[in-house]
Design an enzyme around this catalytic site. Structure first.
Site, PDB file in Angstrom:
ATOM      1  N   ASN A 209       0.862  -1.186   0.000  1.00  0.00           N
ATOM      2  CA  ASN A 209       0.000   0.000   0.000  1.00  0.00           C
ATOM      3  C   ASN A 209       0.894   1.230   0.000  1.00  0.00           C
ATOM      4  O   ASN A 209       1.688   1.416   0.903  1.00  0.00           O
ATOM      5  CB  ASN A 209      -0.869  -0.005   1.261  1.00  0.00           C
ATOM      6  CG  ASN A 209      -1.807   1.191   1.280  1.00  0.00           C
ATOM      7  OD1 ASN A 209      -1.731   2.072   0.443  1.00  0.00           O
ATOM      8  ND2 ASN A 209      -2.698   1.219   2.246  1.00  0.00           N
ATOM      9  N   CYS A 214      -5.437   1.811  -1.603  1.00  0.00           N
ATOM     10  CA  CYS A 214      -5.804   0.400  -1.431  1.00  0.00           C
ATOM     11  C   CYS A 214      -7.012  -0.003  -2.245  1.00  0.00           C
ATOM     12  O   CYS A 214      -7.147  -1.153  -2.587  1.00  0.00           O
ATOM     13  CB  CYS A 214      -5.963   0.043   0.024  1.00  0.00           C
ATOM     14  SG  CYS A 214      -6.546   1.401   0.982  1.00  0.00           S
ATOM     15  N   HIS A 456     -10.575   1.634   5.023  1.00  0.00           N
ATOM     16  CA  HIS A 456      -9.648   0.663   4.466  1.00  0.00           C
ATOM     17  C   HIS A 456     -10.371  -0.184   3.432  1.00  0.00           C
ATOM     18  O   HIS A 456     -11.558  -0.446   3.567  1.00  0.00           O
ATOM     19  CB  HIS A 456      -9.134  -0.203   5.621  1.00  0.00           C
ATOM     20  CG  HIS A 456      -8.100  -1.184   5.191  1.00  0.00           C
ATOM     21  ND1 HIS A 456      -6.897  -0.783   4.676  1.00  0.00           N
ATOM     22  CD2 HIS A 456      -8.097  -2.543   5.166  1.00  0.00           C
ATOM     23  CE1 HIS A 456      -6.196  -1.859   4.353  1.00  0.00           C
ATOM     24  NE2 HIS A 456      -6.902  -2.928   4.643  1.00  0.00           N
ATOM     25  N   ASP A 473      -5.603  -8.374   1.227  1.00  0.00           N
ATOM     26  CA  ASP A 473      -5.625  -7.183   2.070  1.00  0.00           C
ATOM     27  C   ASP A 473      -4.253  -6.525   1.967  1.00  0.00           C
ATOM     28  O   ASP A 473      -3.341  -6.859   2.719  1.00  0.00           O
ATOM     29  CB  ASP A 473      -5.941  -7.591   3.511  1.00  0.00           C
ATOM     30  CG  ASP A 473      -6.175  -6.367   4.386  1.00  0.00           C
ATOM     31  OD1 ASP A 473      -5.899  -5.247   3.925  1.00  0.00           O
ATOM     32  OD2 ASP A 473      -6.616  -6.534   5.533  1.00  0.00           O
TER      33      ASP A 473
END
Length: 1104
Positions: A209, A214, A456, A473
């Protein structure tokens, strides 16, 4: 012992339960567990209870373990410290843990997820007990878990309030452990992710990231897993591209790294290729806009290649908007392509309902009848129906909406369910092709966690039929359960079935802010083609070659870094580098204000012998070994760096490191001078001689350069140098010279030619500078031109010199506004700088304006005031380096005027909203906008029978509305930079009465963010059908019938940010309740060449 548990005091673990409800006996295992061990929402693999009786408590060892018992295929035991295992004073607490028995015998990489309760109870009355519960992932590094402060001893030995007897009675007690070993279908339940290896566990790697990108990462992973798309991207020819300038190549590289790397992959090259600077990456654009812009970009790159049409084939479907009469055979419809579908979440329970809502039919009857061509007013049905869905369907769930009450965008966290598969057949037009079913399978869920202002993003993806669901993730990829894919991303209240008491211990059973905002479905019949296995041949060989080479280079660099301590760098000064050197000493090493000299460098093993090193140097410079000798340079006390001693040749064991340590103290590198021996039969310098370096200061060229060295006898006179220099420079014998000694910066002294070198204290490595002795008149001429007439002045310039880099302030550099640099002295001032910059740019210095910049990011800081004439040192104040960046503007007016006046440009759009020209004005800062309009009126032609009035305005940041000035504003107060526009106010607007509405109109092309042209105001009349409104618009814009027929007209409601609702000829837009921000949009191709792309959002622009 694991003291992590210190923090788990009894309360946090639902310790001794204080509730009044009936007490459950420890021996009633099922009921006791149900009461004291909350449901964690995981499946239970095995449940066991083990009880261990202990007597003579006070005589027990400090530490003891129970016999082993089995649960869930693992062996366990209780670990007890009867008098505590804490650092508190001993003998006052009990510490008790669940211990994994014999972890060393367990298979490598073992783990067990267990929930447990530890209980100490009375042997006669099992309703008297103390309990604590916890859960833990047991692994080799953490193989026991429990409670360091389970209970105070005195509480266990004494009867507590409300209890009939103490827990430990007559020094006896039962210690029980209730263990549930839980299923861990993903293998990562309660994992701490220390040393977790995504590639090993899942076969995939994550993306790093780089700050607020993201959503980009989750979309890229989804596109990467759409293998047909990846193959198409690989087919774009990129052999000759540069990764930071070509989106196609950068994306190919990201995909290739995701395929082959075992570490998370970076995306900086990719965002660089978009032309994003760091700031843009941080402006969190929305994923839909990003996806569209990226695909448009790639689509244009695919034209004319094997991949042409791939994006449309994968992602583009068709929908039809229609109005169909109920009682007569009449239908008006229009078919459009779509790349994704935006579905409502608010008020919809699930995806099926959202689709129903999308195709819902609106009845047009009563007041709202439809004017059908040739049939008059008719009852009709209005709606949208799909003609086809693409193989890969991107569904955008509208989680972000405008809230009228709050006048702000809000995130909608309502529960909205979506299935693993859905049949979309019923939402298709009756005539659609149904030869294959329209069944779709879920393959991707893009999730946002947080609120409107951040949060997020991550993605859940099922890469193909065989692979399980994975969570991507950022830099970590982990397996997930079906529940984590669906239930946990529906939003709304959690349905985790925890009892209220357990929920109290949960981090506030929070309303879920984590939910899906984009879904990817793939048509079942297309799945095998879209997700076809990826083969070696699908990767372009040039990409593989290029990246393998880079990988080797990176590894070599890494090795070099790791071995750095074994090497040192030797830098060699030669007569050739000296002849190019302009500065102090023989070369520049670490001067604060000037970059170091570019010298031949050698990376040498510290243990290498001098003889091997010398032969390498000789070979490099093409000399026989017996023709060179090397001198070591040292840092002298007075801060100069000079050759000091020649390296001895007679010691075969001498290593490079010894030379550095013994002969050149206080230096990291070895600095050497290469002395070429003219006569190898005399390898040593003449006895009693000294090596002196010479520099020539040339007044005509205003430079100071090395001209080699000479050996002189200590006893000879300094004046003896004159004939040697004249010969070396090929000057007429007897040319008079002046000689100066370069002692150190700031100390340059004229030498006395009659004194000997010894009397002048000259030693090896000293520098003598010479110049031709000039007549007084020439010296005077040089001084009057601001030039240096002697080396003392020139050395002073060198000591204070700095490099200033000039860049155009508002334009990218071009031949008319180049980027260039000038060397100036810190003692010079603004006037000298502007004069030299003016010479370079061939522009009058008085019409140049300069702005300083911030040292850290190069952004504009403050305009320099000529009236103060600051010195270069003051201009550079915050820079502690050799160079500063100054921005310049070429003006049409003198800056003296500018200090009291304001220079403005106004774009004139006349009566027909067309940019007719740009008019510059220079007016006193105290003038009003009204004065500006008066001045403009003298330069433009107003329409003969018009209103004669001019409106001056700015355009709102989103390009949709005018921001009008009242006229009384002072132009000096308008913030800079500003783009001003002016138009003639139409008569119609001036004469509008209270019944009319004046609305804003703007131009866009297909997407609302792609605005172009200049917004304008327009009068809407009561009861007027849009077909007539359109004629007036055509008149206002002065466009032909042919052109207006290509326009589409849409109402844009600020309140919903919805897709535009397009207007039909028989609508009456007057009846729309206009909110202040609602505007009319003209959707047509941009011919103005002034696309603004929603200035506000800085709409995503991908350049490469």
């Amino acid at each position: 012992m694991n003291d992590t548990m210190d923090t788990l005091d009894e309360k946090a673990n639902g310790g001794p339960s204080m509730e009044i409800d009936e007490i459950v006996s420890v021996r009633n295992h099922e009921a006791f567990a149900a009461k004291h061990m909350p449901d964690l929402g995981q499946d239970i693999k095995d449940f066991q209870v083990y009880t261990w009786r202990l007597d003579n408590w006070k005589k027990l060892d400090k530490k003891l373990t129970s016999p082993e018992f089995e649960c869930g295929g693992h062996k366990w035991r209780i670990l007890l410290f009867p008098f505590g295992n804490s650092n508190a004073p001993p003998n006052d607490t009990v510490s008790v843990y669940l211990d994994y028995a014999e972890p060393k015998k367990a298979p490598e990489g073992w783990h067990a997820c267990a929930q447990f309760a530890l209980v100490i109870s009375n042997i006669h009355d099992p309703t008297v007990f103390t309990v604590s519960h916890a859960h833990h992932r047991f692994i080799a590094e953490e193989c026991d878990w429990g409670f360091t402060r389970f209970s105070e001893l005195r509480k266990l030995f004494h009867t507590q309030e409300g209890q009939p007897r103490p827990t430990i009675e007559n020094e006896s007690a039962d210690i029980s452990v209730f263990v549930r070993v839980l299923e861990d279908p993903t293998g990562v339940l309660w994992h701490n992710f220390v040393n977790y290896d995504s590639k090993k566990e899942t076969g995939f790697v994550g993306l790093k990231n780089q700050g607020a990108t993201c959503y980009m990462n989750s979309l890229l992973q989804s596109l990467f897993c759409t293998r047909y798309f990846r193959k198409a991207v690989y087919q774009i020819p990129t052999e000759d591209d540069l990764p930071t300038e070509s989106v196609s190549l950068a994306l190919q590289r990201v995909f290739y790294h995701l395929q082959t790397s075992d570490q998370p992959v970076g995306t900086t090259e990719l965002t660089k290729s978009f032309g994003w600077k760091s700031l843009d990456s941080f402006l969190q654009h929305d994923v839909q806009e990003f996806n569209r812009v990226l695909q448009d970009k790639l689509e244009s790159k695919m034209k004319g290649t094997k991949a042409e049409g791939a994006i449309a084939k994968l992602f583009v479907g068709k929908m039809k908007s229609y109005i169909k009469c109920v009682n007569v055979e009449y239908e008006s419809s229009r078919t459009e392509e779509f790349n994704d579908i935006q579905l409502n979440v608010k008020g919809m329970r699930n995806l099926y309902e959202s689709f129903k809502d999308y195709v819902a039919v609106e009845n047009m009857d009563g007041e709202n009848k439809y004017q059908a061509e040739g049939f008059g007013l008719q009852d009709a049905k209005k709606g949208i129906i799909f003609e086809s869905f693409p193989p890969v369907l991107h569904l955008q769930l509208k989680r972000f909406e405008y809230d009228i009450q709050r006048d702000a965008m809000v995130k909608i966290n309502d529960r909205h369910e979506f299935p693993f598969e859905i049949d979309l057949g019923e939402f298709l037009d009756a005539n659609a092709d149904r030869s294959k079913p329209w069944k779709y399978k879920l393959t991707g869920v893009l999730v946002h966690s947080g609120d409107l202002h951040g949060g997020h993003y991550f993605a859940l993806i099922k890469p193909d039929r065989e692979t399980r669901w994975l969570k991507f993730d950022d830099d970590r990829v982990t397996p997930v359960t079906d529940k984590e894919v669906l239930e946990e991303n529906y939003g709304g209240e959690p349905l985790n079935g925890l009892s209220p008491t357990a929920q109290r211990n949960q981090v506030r059973a929070m309303k879920r802010f984590t939910n899906a905002y984009m879904l990817v479905y793939i048509r079942e019949s297309a799945m095998d083609e879209v997700l076809a296995p990826f083969t070696e041949e699908d990767t372009p060989p040039h990409l593989k070659r290029r990246l393998d080479e880079e990988r080797l280079q990176i590894e070599a660099k890494k090795r070099e870094r790791e071995e750095q301590h074994l090497f040192l760098t030797a830098k060699v000064i030669t007569d050739e580098t000296f002849s190019r050197h302009e500065g102090f000493d023989l070369a520049t090493f670490d001067e604060k204000n000037w970059p170091p000299s570019d010298l031949p460098s050698f990376r040498v093993l510290k243990t290498e012998t001098y003889s091997i090193f010398k032969s390498r140097v000789a070979q490099h410079f093409n000399y026989p070994e017996n023709q060179i000798r090397l001198w070591v340079l040292v840092n002298r006390q007075n801060k100069t760096v000079r050759p000091d001693t020649a390296i001895p040749e007679n010691d075969p064991a001498l290593t490079v490191e010894v030379i550095r340590n013994n002969m050149a103290a206080r230096q990291n590198d070895l600095r050497l001078y290469l002395d070429v021996i003219t006569d190898p039969s005399k390898p040593d310098p003449p006895p009693q001689s000294i090596m002196v370096f010479l520099k020539h200061f040339d007044t005509s060229k205003q430079n100071l350069l090395g001209v080699g060295k000479v050996y002189m006898q200590r006893t000879s006179k300094v004046g003896d140098l004159v004939p040697i220099i004249n010969e070396r420079m090929r000057w007429t014998p007897g040319t008079p010279l002046k000689l100066y000694e370069e002692i150190k910066p700031g100390m340059i002294e004229l030498m006395k030619p009659k004194f000997s070198f010894a009397q002048n204290e000259i030693q090896d490595g000293d520098v003598i500078c010479f110049q031709v002795d000039l007549p007084e008149k020439e010296i005077h001429d040089l001084d009057s031109q601001g030039l240096h007439s002697n080396p003392i002045h020139f050395y002073d310039f060198i000591q204070n010199r700095v490099m200033i880099i000039f860049r155009p302030k508002f334009d990218d550099p071009d031949p008319d506004h180049p980027e260039f640099s000038l060397v100036l002295s810190k003692k010079q001032n603004y006037d000298t700088m502007s004069m030299k910059a003016g010479e370079y740019l061939r522009h009058d210095p008085i019409k140049l304006r300069f702005t300083t910049t911030h040292a850290n990011n190069g952004n504009a800081k403050a305009v320099l005031k000529r009236s103060l004439n600051p010195s270069i040192a003051e201009i550079m104040a915050p820079y502690y380096t050799t160079s500063a960046v100054i921005l310049y503007e070429k003006l049409d007016v003198s800056i003296v005027e500018l200090e009291t006046k304001r220079s403005l440009k106004v774009v004139w759009t006349g009566i027909h909203n067309k940019e007719e020209g740009t008019f510059p004005f220079l007016l006193p800062k105290t003038s009003s906008v009204y004065d500006l309009a008066e001045n403009l009126a003298k330069q433009v032609t107003l329409s003969p029978s018009g209103s004669g009035k001019i409106r001056v305005f700015e355009i709102s940041r989103d390009g949709k509305t005018q921001k009008e000035f009242t006229g009384s504003e002072m132009i000096g107060n308008i913030p800079d930079p500003v783009e001003l526009y002016a138009e003639e106010v139409p008569r119609e607007e001036l004469e509008a009465d209270d019944a009319d509405k004046v609305i804003g109109v703007f131009h866009f092309s297909k997407e609302l963010t792609r605005t172009h042209g200049v917004p304008f105001k327009f009068v809407v009349k009561r009861g007027e059908k849009f077909s007539d409104t359109k004629k007036r618009l055509q008149n206002r814009l002065g466009v032909s019938d042919k052109d207006i027929s290509k326009y589409r007209f849409a109402l844009i409601q600020a309140s919903t940010f919805k897709q535009p609702s397009y207007i039909e000829d028989d609508d009456t837009i007057y009846d729309h309740q206009f909110a202040p921000e609602d505007v009319l949009g003209l959707d047509h191709i941009d011919k103005s060449g002034r696309a603004k792309a929603g200035v506000a959002e800085k709409a995503i622009v991908i350049r490469g």
